[in-house]
Design a protein around this motif. Structure first.
Motif, PDB file in Angstrom:
ATOM      1  N   PRO A  88       0.831  -1.205   0.000  1.00 15.81           N
ATOM      2  CA  PRO A  88       0.000   0.000   0.000  1.00 15.81           C
ATOM      3  C   PRO A  88       0.865   1.255   0.000  1.00 15.81           C
ATOM      4  N   HIS A 145       0.495  -1.002  -8.324  1.00 14.56           N
ATOM      5  CA  HIS A 145      -0.705  -1.247  -7.516  1.00 14.56           C
ATOM      6  C   HIS A 145      -1.715  -2.111  -8.265  1.00 14.56           C
ATOM      7  N   ASN A 190       4.543  -4.290   3.902  1.00 13.11           N
ATOM      8  CA  ASN A 190       3.540  -3.522   4.649  1.00 13.11           C
ATOM      9  C   ASN A 190       4.208  -2.907   5.865  1.00 13.11           C
ATOM     10  N   SER A 230      -8.466 -17.708  -3.163  1.00 12.79           N
ATOM     11  CA  SER A 230      -8.280 -16.260  -3.058  1.00 12.79           C
ATOM     12  C   SER A 230      -7.550 -15.730  -4.287  1.00 12.79           C
ATOM     13  N   GLU A 249      -5.485 -10.125  -5.396  1.00  9.61           N
ATOM     14  CA  GLU A 249      -5.997  -8.913  -4.732  1.00  9.61           C
ATOM     15  C   GLU A 249      -6.525  -9.245  -3.337  1.00  9.61           C
ATOM     16  N   ASP A 250      -7.228 -10.370  -3.207  1.00 12.06           N
ATOM     17  CA  ASP A 250      -7.719 -10.797  -1.886  1.00 12.06           C
ATOM     18  C   ASP A 250      -6.546 -11.022  -0.922  1.00 12.06           C
ATOM     19  N   PHE A 280      -3.515  -9.776  -1.112  1.00 14.02           N
ATOM     20  CA  PHE A 280      -2.895  -8.483  -0.818  1.00 14.02           C
ATOM     21  C   PHE A 280      -3.658  -7.753   0.293  1.00 14.02           C
ATOM     22  N   ARG A 281      -4.981  -7.710   0.165  1.00  7.42           N
ATOM     23  CA  ARG A 281      -5.792  -7.020   1.173  1.00  7.42           C
ATOM     24  C   ARG A 281      -5.669  -7.682   2.535  1.00  7.42           C
ATOM     25  N   LYS A 282      -5.664  -9.012   2.543  1.00  6.06           N
ATOM     26  CA  LYS A 282      -5.574  -9.750   3.783  1.00  6.06           C
ATOM     27  C   LYS A 282      -4.254  -9.468   4.503  1.00  6.06           C
ATOM     28  N   THR A 308      -2.220  -6.859   4.137  1.00  5.65           N
ATOM     29  CA  THR A 308      -1.870  -5.451   4.367  1.00  5.65           C
ATOM     30  C   THR A 308      -2.947  -4.671   5.102  1.00  5.65           C
ATOM     31  N   SER A 309      -3.970  -5.355   5.569  1.00  9.76           N
ATOM     32  CA  SER A 309      -5.087  -4.650   6.212  1.00  9.76           C
ATOM     33  C   SER A 309      -4.819  -4.294   7.659  1.00  9.76           C
TER      34      SER A 309
END
Length: 236
Positions: A36, A188, A204, A224, A227-228, A230-232, A234-235
């Motif tokens: 991110p 990105h 991250n 997954s 993108e899933d 990545f979100r998991k 870096t959230s």
């Protein structure tokens, strides 16, 4: 290894932009370097190119230390920063000849012609850079990064702001370059990573949270998308 990074850190006052990361990139691989905004991607890439000094740790490209062998490093490394620095009042061919002469290339004019053809700038070579579209300016940036035929390419957001046609063309160009060079690509765009890259690192808050081939990373997260994943990762 083409690229070796060991315990690399960069601190700005009390902020740890990059916190002791280590990784390797094998020759002939394209690595997607993801994270991110503010994760430490661009800082890491600037350290790998020798433009920023690390607070601690080391990095070598093809055996050359980024801090103590910077001149040798620049001969084997090509760099496209996020905001490509170009001389807007120069003509495309004139600018590339200037870059080629900076590297003291033999047969510089011939190498300029070869590079112009390689990146698809033939129809634009006699135009001022300021008159080019963003996509063609990006091609000029790629041309200056590869004109000396480097072994390692470091590309920071190379397709940012391009339209779909331009994006597809630049992707194809990067993929072809990756056949005989080691490439680190920051982006990105997850579809871009899946279309181009062999391996992926996700960073991250200055720390590496994933480092694997794309196939192995997806296998470790069944069902997954990239993108899933990545979100998991870096959230937090």
């Amino acid at each position: 290894m083409s690229i070796q990074v060991s315990a690399l850190s960069k601190h700005f006052d009390k902020q740890k932009a990059v916190d002791g990361i280590s990784f390797e990139v094998k020759p002939g691989r394209i690595l997607g370097f993801l994270g991110p905004n503010g994760a430490g991607k661009s800082t890491t890439m600037r350290m790998l190119t020798g433009y920023t000094s690390p607070t601690s740790g080391t990095a070598t490209l093809c055996g050359f230390d980024t801090q103590t062998q910077s001149l040798s490093l620049r001969r084997i490394m090509g760099y496209l920063p996020e905001n490509t620095p170009l001389y807007m009042d120069m003509y495309v061919k004139e600018f590339l000849l200037f870059v080629a002469n900076t590297y003291q290339l033999k047969n510089a004019s011939l190498r300029v012609e070869e590079t112009i053809k390689q990146v698809g700038l033939g129809a634009e070579q006699h135009k001022r850079i300021s008159m080019l579209s963003k996509g063609y300016k990006q091609r000029v940036g790629l041309a200056q990064a590869i004109i000396h035929n480097p072994e390692v390419l470091i590309l920071d957001e190379p397709t940012s702001g391009l339209d779909p046609n331009q994006l597809s063309e630049i992707r194809d160009l990067i993929k072809s370059l990756g056949k005989d060079k080691t490439v680190i690509l920051s982006t990105h765009i997850m579809q871009e990573v899946e279309a181009i890259c062999d391996d992926v690192i996700i960073i991250n808050k200055g720390n590496i949270v994933a480092n694997n081939s794309i196939a192995e990373l997806k296998a470790s997260h069944p069902g997954s998308s990239l993108e899933d994943i990545f979100r998991k990762l870096t959230s937090g």
